[in-house]
Design an enzyme around this catalytic site. Structure first.
Site, mmCIF file in Angstrom:
data_model
loop_
_atom_site.group_PDB
_atom_site.id
_atom_site.type_symbol
_atom_site.label_atom_id
_atom_site.label_comp_id
_atom_site.label_asym_id
_atom_site.label_seq_id
_atom_site.Cartn_x
_atom_site.Cartn_y
_atom_site.Cartn_z
ATOM 1 N N ARG A 28 0.834 -1.211 0.000
ATOM 2 C CA ARG A 28 0.000 0.000 0.000
ATOM 3 C C ARG A 28 0.867 1.259 0.000
ATOM 4 N NH1 ARG A 28 -4.144 -0.190 4.834
ATOM 5 N NH2 ARG A 28 -2.240 -1.003 5.700
ATOM 6 N N GLY A 30 4.319 1.504 -0.714
ATOM 7 C CA GLY A 30 5.597 1.582 -1.420
ATOM 8 C C GLY A 30 5.929 0.259 -2.079
ATOM 9 N N ASP A 141 -0.930 -8.956 13.246
ATOM 10 C CA ASP A 141 -1.353 -8.953 11.829
ATOM 11 C C ASP A 141 -0.697 -10.099 11.077
ATOM 12 O OD1 ASP A 141 -1.173 -6.659 9.008
ATOM 13 O OD2 ASP A 141 -2.648 -8.163 9.596
HETATM 14 C C1 LIG Z 1 6.429 -3.564 -0.284
HETATM 15 C C2 LIG Z 1 6.198 -4.999 -0.257
HETATM 16 C C3 LIG Z 1 5.515 -5.403 1.019
HETATM 17 C C4 LIG Z 1 4.344 -4.756 1.429
HETATM 18 C C5 LIG Z 1 3.689 -5.172 2.582
HETATM 19 C C6 LIG Z 1 4.180 -6.231 3.342
HETATM 20 C C7 LIG Z 1 5.359 -6.880 2.954
HETATM 21 C C8 LIG Z 1 5.855 -8.025 3.779
HETATM 22 C C9 LIG Z 1 5.583 -9.311 3.097
HETATM 23 C C10 LIG Z 1 6.024 -6.458 1.800
HETATM 24 N N1 LIG Z 1 7.219 -7.127 1.387
HETATM 25 C C11 LIG Z 1 8.391 -6.915 2.059
HETATM 26 O O1 LIG Z 1 8.477 -6.105 2.971
HETATM 27 N N2 LIG Z 1 9.471 -7.711 1.664
HETATM 28 C C12 LIG Z 1 10.652 -7.764 2.355
HETATM 29 C C13 LIG Z 1 11.437 -8.687 1.730
HETATM 30 C C14 LIG Z 1 10.758 -9.194 0.623
HETATM 31 C C15 LIG Z 1 9.535 -8.568 0.600
HETATM 32 C C16 LIG Z 1 11.606 -10.160 0.033
HETATM 33 N N3 LIG Z 1 11.461 -10.967 -1.035
HETATM 34 C C17 LIG Z 1 10.433 -10.896 -1.931
HETATM 35 O O2 LIG Z 1 9.500 -10.092 -1.890
HETATM 36 C C18 LIG Z 1 10.456 -11.881 -3.046
HETATM 37 C C19 LIG Z 1 9.331 -11.953 -3.876
HETATM 38 C C20 LIG Z 1 9.315 -12.881 -4.903
HETATM 39 C C21 LIG Z 1 10.396 -13.744 -5.125
HETATM 40 N N4 LIG Z 1 10.377 -14.672 -6.184
HETATM 41 C C22 LIG Z 1 9.086 -14.882 -6.821
HETATM 42 C C23 LIG Z 1 9.204 -15.764 -8.035
HETATM 43 N N5 LIG Z 1 9.910 -17.024 -7.738
HETATM 44 C C24 LIG Z 1 9.979 -17.884 -8.894
HETATM 45 C C25 LIG Z 1 11.247 -16.747 -7.203
HETATM 46 C C26 LIG Z 1 11.179 -15.882 -5.960
HETATM 47 C C27 LIG Z 1 11.498 -13.660 -4.277
HETATM 48 C C28 LIG Z 1 11.532 -12.735 -3.247
HETATM 49 N N6 LIG Z 1 12.723 -10.197 0.809
HETATM 50 N N7 LIG Z 1 12.618 -9.318 1.818
#
Ligand SMILES: CCc1cccc(CC)c1NC(=O)n1cc2c(c1)/C(=N\C(=O)c1ccc(N3CCN(C)CC3)cc1)N=N2
Length: 279
Positions: A28, A30, A141
């Site tokens: 939401r 960023g 959460d």
């Molecule tokens: C801004 C994004 C957000 C908003 C709200 C909450 C959250 C927490 C989950 C987050 N993410 C966050 O903070 N995140 C902190 C992070 C993080 C997200 C992360 N990895 C990934 O997001 C990710 C996604 C897909 C991925 N691939 C997908 C396809 N596959 C074939 C190979 C692997 C591999 C890694 N590592 N630290």
């Protein structure tokens, strides 16, 4: 000679310290990008949050709390926040990179998890929550969208945006309804036991592929939570022991929910969970 109590000075990071890679996801407030710290070549996830969004929704206190809490936590199942910096428009969180991505995409792909995966993830979550509760932190959460997997398939709790440093009962309304305990949806005082309830919701969803009180409308979900309208579709894949664990967590009276220690000792966990957390 600096006194023993002085902490090593926190390095002041800036965007110039990182090479930015592909976007990993967006939320939401960023986006998160793969990034590499230039000198050490260390891979991180850089979460970029727009100040304007934070100001618009008056979330600086919540963001500050998330950063203070996540920086202070050190546990194999809690995603590390290594540091942060900001420029005129954005705040940057330097986060541990979880190579496996989001657990809920794994869940949606396969429909439901094997009992070994489900039990291993519930054990990891319980161990992480035991650690958080010892530090007076309630996450509040926990849902599949906030759970990530590292390169070995180990679960990492991310996004402490709704967590609180709690020494007393809390009153703040937060999170999507499906995972909320009755005392949360009634906006009553609540405490650590809300996370125990959520473990019951997650265990059910890992095994059946959907949360137990899912309904067409929020008001129907609300009603089903308040009634604890729990039913187990008959399937040979979910054992009586798994149903027993879920039933002992989805209890309206928060003081009667199975404790985190009792979850770790539950026969279904003992029999099915991989103690190394990888599976
Ligand atoms: C801004 C994004 C957000 C908003 C709200 C909450 C959250 C927490 C989950 C987050 N993410 C966050 O903070 N995140 C902190 C992070 C993080 C997200 C992360 N990895 C990934 O997001 C990710 C996604 C897909 C991925 N691939 C997908 C396809 N596959 C074939 C190979 C692997 C591999 C890694 N590592 N630290």
């Amino acid at each position: 000679m600096p006194s023993q109590t002085e902490k090593k000075p926190q390095k002041q990071w800036s965007l110039q310290d990182f090479e930015i890679g592909k976007p990993l996801g967006k939320g939401r407030f960023g986006r998160v990008y793969l990034a590499r710290e230039t000198k050490s070549k260390y891979i991180v996830a850089l979460k970029v949050i727009f100040k304007e969004q934070i100001e618009k929704y008056r979330l600086h206190h919540q963001l500050r709390r998330e950063m203070e809490i996540q920086t202070s936590l050190r546990h194999p199942n809690v995603l590390r926040l290594f540091g942060w910096f900001h420029d005129a428009e954005r705040i940057y969180l330097i986060l541990e990179y979880a190579h496996g991505g989001e657990l809920y995409k794994e869940l949606r792909k396969t429909g439901y998890l094997t009992k070994k995966q489900a039990a291993t993830y519930i054990l990891s979550l319980t161990q992480a929550l035991t650690y958080c509760h010892e530090k007076h932190v309630i996450h509040r959460d926990i849902k599949p969208e906030n759970l990530l997997l590292d390169h070995e398939g180990r679960l990492k709790i991310a996004d402490f945006g709704w967590s609180v440093q709690s020494r007393s009962k809390r009153h703040t309304m937060c999170g999507t309804l499906d995972y909320l305990a009755p005392e949360m949806v009634e906006n009553k005082a609540h405490d650590y036991a809300v996370d125990n309830w959520t473990l019951g919701i997650l265990c059910y969803e890992f095994l059946y592929g959907a949360p137990p009180f899912e309904a067409e409308s929020q008001s129907d979900t609300f009603r089903r939570i308040m009634k604890v309208d729990l039913s187990f579709p008959s399937t040979p894949y979910v054992s009586a022991e798994a149903k027993d664990l879920i039933s002992r967590l989805l209890v309206k009276d928060s003081s009667k929910r199975l404790s985190l220690q009792k979850i770790i000792e539950h026969p279904w966990i003992i029999k099915n969970a991989d103690p190394t957390g990888t599976c």
